[in-house]
Design an enzyme around this catalytic site. Structure first.
Site, short mmCIF file in Angstrom:
data_model
loop_
_atom_site.label_atom_id
_atom_site.label_comp_id
_atom_site.label_asym_id
_atom_site.label_seq_id
_atom_site.Cartn_x
_atom_site.Cartn_y
_atom_site.Cartn_z
N GLN A 22 4.79 9.30 7.23
CA GLN A 22 3.85 10.16 6.51
C GLN A 22 4.28 11.62 6.58
O GLN A 22 4.26 12.34 5.58
CB GLN A 22 2.45 9.99 7.09
CG GLN A 22 1.87 8.60 6.85
CD GLN A 22 0.50 8.45 7.49
OE1 GLN A 22 -0.02 9.36 8.14
NE2 GLN A 22 -0.10 7.28 7.33
N ARG A 52 -9.12 12.12 12.35
CA ARG A 52 -7.68 11.98 12.59
C ARG A 52 -6.96 13.31 12.46
O ARG A 52 -7.34 14.16 11.64
CB ARG A 52 -7.09 10.95 11.61
CG ARG A 52 -7.69 9.58 11.79
CD ARG A 52 -7.23 8.60 10.73
NE ARG A 52 -5.80 8.35 10.82
CZ ARG A 52 -5.15 7.58 9.95
NH1 ARG A 52 -5.80 7.02 8.94
NH2 ARG A 52 -3.85 7.39 10.09
N LYS A 92 0.82 -1.20 0.00
CA LYS A 92 0.00 0.00 0.00
C LYS A 92 0.86 1.26 0.00
O LYS A 92 0.59 2.21 -0.74
CB LYS A 92 -0.94 0.00 1.21
CG LYS A 92 -1.92 1.18 1.25
CD LYS A 92 -3.13 0.87 2.11
CE LYS A 92 -2.81 0.78 3.58
NZ LYS A 92 -2.80 2.12 4.23
N SER A 102 7.39 9.35 12.05
CA SER A 102 6.25 9.29 11.14
C SER A 102 6.74 9.37 9.71
O SER A 102 7.21 10.42 9.26
CB SER A 102 5.26 10.42 11.42
OG SER A 102 4.26 10.46 10.41
N ARG A 124 -7.31 -2.91 9.90
CA ARG A 124 -6.38 -3.80 10.59
C ARG A 124 -7.01 -4.41 11.85
O ARG A 124 -6.70 -5.53 12.23
CB ARG A 124 -5.07 -3.08 10.89
CG ARG A 124 -4.41 -2.57 9.62
CD ARG A 124 -2.94 -2.30 9.77
NE ARG A 124 -2.45 -1.52 8.65
CZ ARG A 124 -2.14 -2.02 7.45
NH1 ARG A 124 -2.28 -3.31 7.22
NH2 ARG A 124 -1.70 -1.23 6.48
N ASP A 178 2.09 -0.63 12.03
CA ASP A 178 0.78 -1.11 11.58
C ASP A 178 0.52 -2.56 11.96
O ASP A 178 -0.60 -3.04 11.80
CB ASP A 178 0.67 -0.96 10.06
CG ASP A 178 0.51 0.48 9.63
OD1 ASP A 178 -0.07 1.26 10.39
OD2 ASP A 178 0.97 0.82 8.53
N GLY A 180 -5.25 7.59 5.27
CA GLY A 180 -4.43 8.55 5.99
C GLY A 180 -3.11 8.82 5.28
O GLY A 180 -2.66 9.96 5.18
#
Length: 449
Positions: free
Chosen positions: A176, A129, A28, A174, A403, A327, A101
């Site tokens: 992201q 979020r 992903k 992070s 998840r 995750d 996200g």
């Protein structure tokens, strides 16, 4: 399975040995990045193995909305005709990222240094979020953000008209946040520098280098310093997306806890910044073997064989490993529930701001099914049932989190009584074929209607 619309209650019942080959979907994280960087090239990027889950499909549509031509042929190959760095068009409508996200945060970064405005929204989980962790560093480039209280979606981003490069130290581990800043830095003049106290998954750095960006990674005083030179002309690529280790975690972990199981997951990515779960499982005594190790598209890949492991024991997971397996803690807690002794997980506060509060969601569901769990703001401890086996028999709430849903479906396979889910549909956001794939291996998963 779909993460929007009517909930789909499910039931996972104790089953016989799982056996066979589990061809899990494409990674992903890499899929998101391939689409976004393909859209920022001049020319056509060709992608095979793209994850066709709802999260990634939302990113594909967003790239179309920003002006790139994104198509899929009948054989499953995706083609992205990019518009170049700085070439995004202003979208005519709101960008709906669904449950993604990663997608929304990376896309915000990619458009934040372009003179356009975009409005972002998502599903019920995504709009709850926090996005300030992205909008704050993007403001340093000159972008402006306006969202709901607490920095939440819907959020409007007004891209910087005269962006400046930044030097930014990421406050929490992070990938992201790091990736959003690097993508914003692509259209800023000069050098953008990102500093990490703990290394996180490095797919963005690897892929930027593959697309021809000038990027360096160095260690300075124990910190990782990533330097990107802005305003390059990215070259289109041919990308083969490896299978997602986070998705592979579910059939792998199910095989470890269901008696007699032997499952092979071919071609999964084993990037060192993503392989923390498998290292942890081996330390617990799991029977895992890497077969046919190789490299594909700049990423280490291997086939992973998992066999039933009745003698696993709890361990204390090193906190510094959290970034490489953040995750995977939900499914790790399911394995921990079936091991002997306590599994201690610390340094995991990031789990509280994922698609759900994953510590709370797993703790509640495990307790309901007879597992002892202690938890705090930044830690949790699962006491395993060992040879006694998990009791099961309860219904759990998945909180629109893919998840959480898949973790409890795996729990039901090894429990003494079936485990019910209020909604198993969210699994489609990252693993659209989870239900039939697990059924082919021998799992007993049904729609609880």
């Amino acid at each position: 399975m779909a993460s929007h619309g009517t909930p789909i209650p499910m039931i996972s019942s104790p089953c016989g040995a799982l056996a066979g080959v589990a061809e899990v979907p494409g990674d992903k994280s890499i899929s998101h990045r391939a689409l976004i960087l393909g859209a920022m090239c001049v020319g056509e990027t060709v992608i095979s193995g793209l994850l066709e889950g709802e999260d990634v499909l939302a990113t594909a549509q967003a790239m179309r909305d920003f002006g790139a031509d994104v198509t899929r042929d009948e054989g499953g190959t995706w083609r992205v005709q990019g518009v170049g760095v700085g070439g995004f068009a202003e979208p005519a409508s709101v960008i709906d990222c669904g449950n993604a996200g990663t997608g929304v945060r990376l896309i915000m970064g990619a458009m934040a240094t372009q003179p356009i405005t975009a409005c972002f929204t998502g599903d019920a989980s995504l709009v709850s979020r926090p996005m300030a962790r992205i909008s704050d560093p993007l403001a340093l480039f000159g972008a402006r953000a306006m969202g709901r209280s607490g920095g939440r979606l819907p959020m409007v981003i007004e891209g910087a008209r005269d962006p400046v490069p930044v030097r930014y130290e990421v406050p929490v581990p992070s990938a992201q946040v790091k990736s959003a800043v690097l993508l914003a830095g692509l259209n800023a003049p000069g050098q953008t520098v990102v500093i990490e106290r703990e290394a996180t998954r490095d797919h963005t750095e690897r892929m930027l280098e593959g697309f021809g960006a000038e990027i360096t990674v160095a260690n300075e005083d124990g910190k990782q310093v990533i330097t990107l030179t802005g305003q390059p002309e990215l070259a289109p690529q041919v990308i083969a997306v490896p299978r997602d280790p986070s998705s592979a975690a579910f059939p792998v972990c199910a095989a470890l806890i269901v008696p007699g199981s032997d499952v092979l997951v071919p071609g999964i990515g084993l990037n060192p910044t993503r392989a923390g779960l498998f290292e942890t499982l081996r330390e617990m005594g799991a029977d895992l073997a890497y077969e046919n190790p190789r490299e594909e598209g700049g990423e280490p890949v291997a086939d992973l064989r998992a066999r039933y492991s009745p003698d696993m024991r709890g361990i204390e997971v090193p906190p510094e490993r959290a970034a490489s397996m953040i995750d995977e803690y939900p499914i790790l807690s399911v394995v921990a529930a079936n091991a002997s002794g306590q599994t201690v997980m610390r340094g995991v506060k990031e789990l509280r701001v994922k698609e759900s509060d994953r510590i709370e969601a797993m703790a509640r569901g495990l307790r309901a099914n007879g597992v002892e769990v202690e938890d705090g703001e930044d830690w949790w401890i699962v006491t395993g049932c060992g040879a006694v086996r998990v009791t099961g028999g309860a219904e759990v709430e998945t909180f629109l989190d893919h998840r959480i849903a898949m973790a409890f479906l795996c729990l039901g396979m090894a429990a003494r009584a079936p485990v019910r889910l209020d909604d198993g549909a969210p699994a489609a956001t990252s693993f659209p074929d989870f239900e039939p794939l697990m059924a082919d291996l021998g799992a007993d998963i049904g729609r609880d209607v």
